[in-house]
Motif scaffolding. Sequence first.
Motif, PDB file in Angstrom:
ATOM      1  N   UNK A   1     -59.855  -1.187-146.301  1.00  0.00           N
ATOM      2  CA  UNK A   1     -61.013  -0.681-147.055  1.00  0.00           C
ATOM      3  C   UNK A   1     -60.697   0.643-147.735  1.00  0.00           C
ATOM      4  N   UNK A   2     -59.939   1.499-147.079  1.00  0.00           N
ATOM      5  CA  UNK A   2     -59.547   2.765-147.692  1.00  0.00           C
ATOM      6  C   UNK A   2     -58.723   2.558-148.941  1.00  0.00           C
ATOM      7  N   UNK A   3     -57.818   1.592-148.908  1.00  0.00           N
ATOM      8  CA  UNK A   3     -56.997   1.282-150.079  1.00  0.00           C
ATOM      9  C   UNK A   3     -57.836   0.807-151.263  1.00  0.00           C
ATOM     10  N   UNK A   4     -58.915   0.082-150.965  1.00  0.00           N
ATOM     11  CA  UNK A   4     -59.760  -0.434-152.040  1.00  0.00           C
ATOM     12  C   UNK A   4     -60.399   0.663-152.873  1.00  0.00           C
ATOM     13  N   UNK A   5     -60.729   1.768-152.233  1.00  0.00           N
ATOM     14  CA  UNK A   5     -61.457   2.817-152.943  1.00  0.00           C
ATOM     15  C   UNK A   5     -60.633   4.067-153.236  1.00  0.00           C
ATOM     16  N   UNK A   6     -59.458   4.185-152.633  1.00  0.00           N
ATOM     17  CA  UNK A   6     -58.716   5.433-152.821  1.00  0.00           C
ATOM     18  C   UNK A   6     -57.292   5.233-153.336  1.00  0.00           C
ATOM     19  N   UNK A   7     -56.981   4.094-153.869  1.00  0.00           N
ATOM     20  CA  UNK A   7     -55.631   3.848-154.377  1.00  0.00           C
ATOM     21  C   UNK A   7     -55.530   4.053-155.877  1.00  0.00           C
TER      22      UNK A   7
ATOM     23  N   UNK B   1     -57.350   2.371-161.196  1.00  0.00           N
ATOM     24  CA  UNK B   1     -57.162   0.957-161.541  1.00  0.00           C
ATOM     25  C   UNK B   1     -57.623   0.053-160.396  1.00  0.00           C
ATOM     26  N   UNK B   2     -57.235   0.400-159.173  1.00  0.00           N
ATOM     27  CA  UNK B   2     -57.643  -0.406-158.021  1.00  0.00           C
ATOM     28  C   UNK B   2     -59.145  -0.303-157.823  1.00  0.00           C
ATOM     29  N   UNK B   3     -59.699   0.881-157.983  1.00  0.00           N
ATOM     30  CA  UNK B   3     -61.154   1.052-157.854  1.00  0.00           C
ATOM     31  C   UNK B   3     -61.889   0.250-158.918  1.00  0.00           C
ATOM     32  N   UNK B   4     -61.360   0.208-160.134  1.00  0.00           N
ATOM     33  CA  UNK B   4     -61.972  -0.563-161.204  1.00  0.00           C
ATOM     34  C   UNK B   4     -61.985  -2.053-160.863  1.00  0.00           C
ATOM     35  N   UNK B   5     -60.864  -2.547-160.390  1.00  0.00           N
ATOM     36  CA  UNK B   5     -60.777  -3.967-160.008  1.00  0.00           C
ATOM     37  C   UNK B   5     -61.714  -4.254-158.841  1.00  0.00           C
ATOM     38  N   UNK B   6     -61.800  -3.325-157.893  1.00  0.00           N
ATOM     39  CA  UNK B   6     -62.681  -3.504-156.744  1.00  0.00           C
ATOM     40  C   UNK B   6     -64.135  -3.616-157.186  1.00  0.00           C
ATOM     41  N   UNK B   7     -64.583  -2.697-158.036  1.00  0.00           N
ATOM     42  CA  UNK B   7     -65.965  -2.739-158.534  1.00  0.00           C
ATOM     43  C   UNK B   7     -66.192  -4.017-159.334  1.00  0.00           C
ATOM     44  N   UNK B   8     -65.238  -4.366-160.170  1.00  0.00           N
ATOM     45  CA  UNK B   8     -65.329  -5.587-160.976  1.00  0.00           C
ATOM     46  C   UNK B   8     -65.552  -6.804-160.078  1.00  0.00           C
ATOM     47  N   UNK B   9     -64.723  -6.942-159.063  1.00  0.00           N
ATOM     48  CA  UNK B   9     -64.816  -8.102-158.181  1.00  0.00           C
ATOM     49  C   UNK B   9     -66.074  -8.079-157.325  1.00  0.00           C
ATOM     50  N   UNK B  10     -66.500  -6.895-156.910  1.00  0.00           N
ATOM     51  CA  UNK B  10     -67.729  -6.810-156.121  1.00  0.00           C
ATOM     52  C   UNK B  10     -68.952  -7.224-156.940  1.00  0.00           C
TER      53      UNK B  10
END
Length: 116
Positions: free
Chosen positions: A41-47, A50-59
């Motif tokens: 979960x930490x990687x999803x929001x703090x990497x 670009x990763x945060x953008x993909x995470x929000x997109x998928x959520x």
Amino acid sequence: MADLRKHWTPLALAFLVISILGLVGTWTFNALAIVQMVDFLGDLVSSGPAVSSITVDLLVVAVAGSIFILVEGRRLGMRFAWLYVVLSGLTAFAFTFPLFLAMRERRLTARGRETT
């Protein structure tokens, strides 16, 4: 045996294949994260952005897809449609959403044959 296959249209089979690919693909990386003891979960929001953008997109897609599953499942009289949403938290939405679409296609095919 023919009775089991009669509602598996090419589209339903395509969704089923995508569902299996989604399960294998996501769980390959989930297993890797577990073996490496990564803070998933930490990687999803703090990497990084670009990763945060993909995470929000998928959520956002997962939330919209979950609403679609619940509404469409009810409209078509699919029992336990809510289970696809619950299972997405245990497996992956990349698995449960195409699986729902495959079962939805089978339901639509069965309903179409009932009316003809």
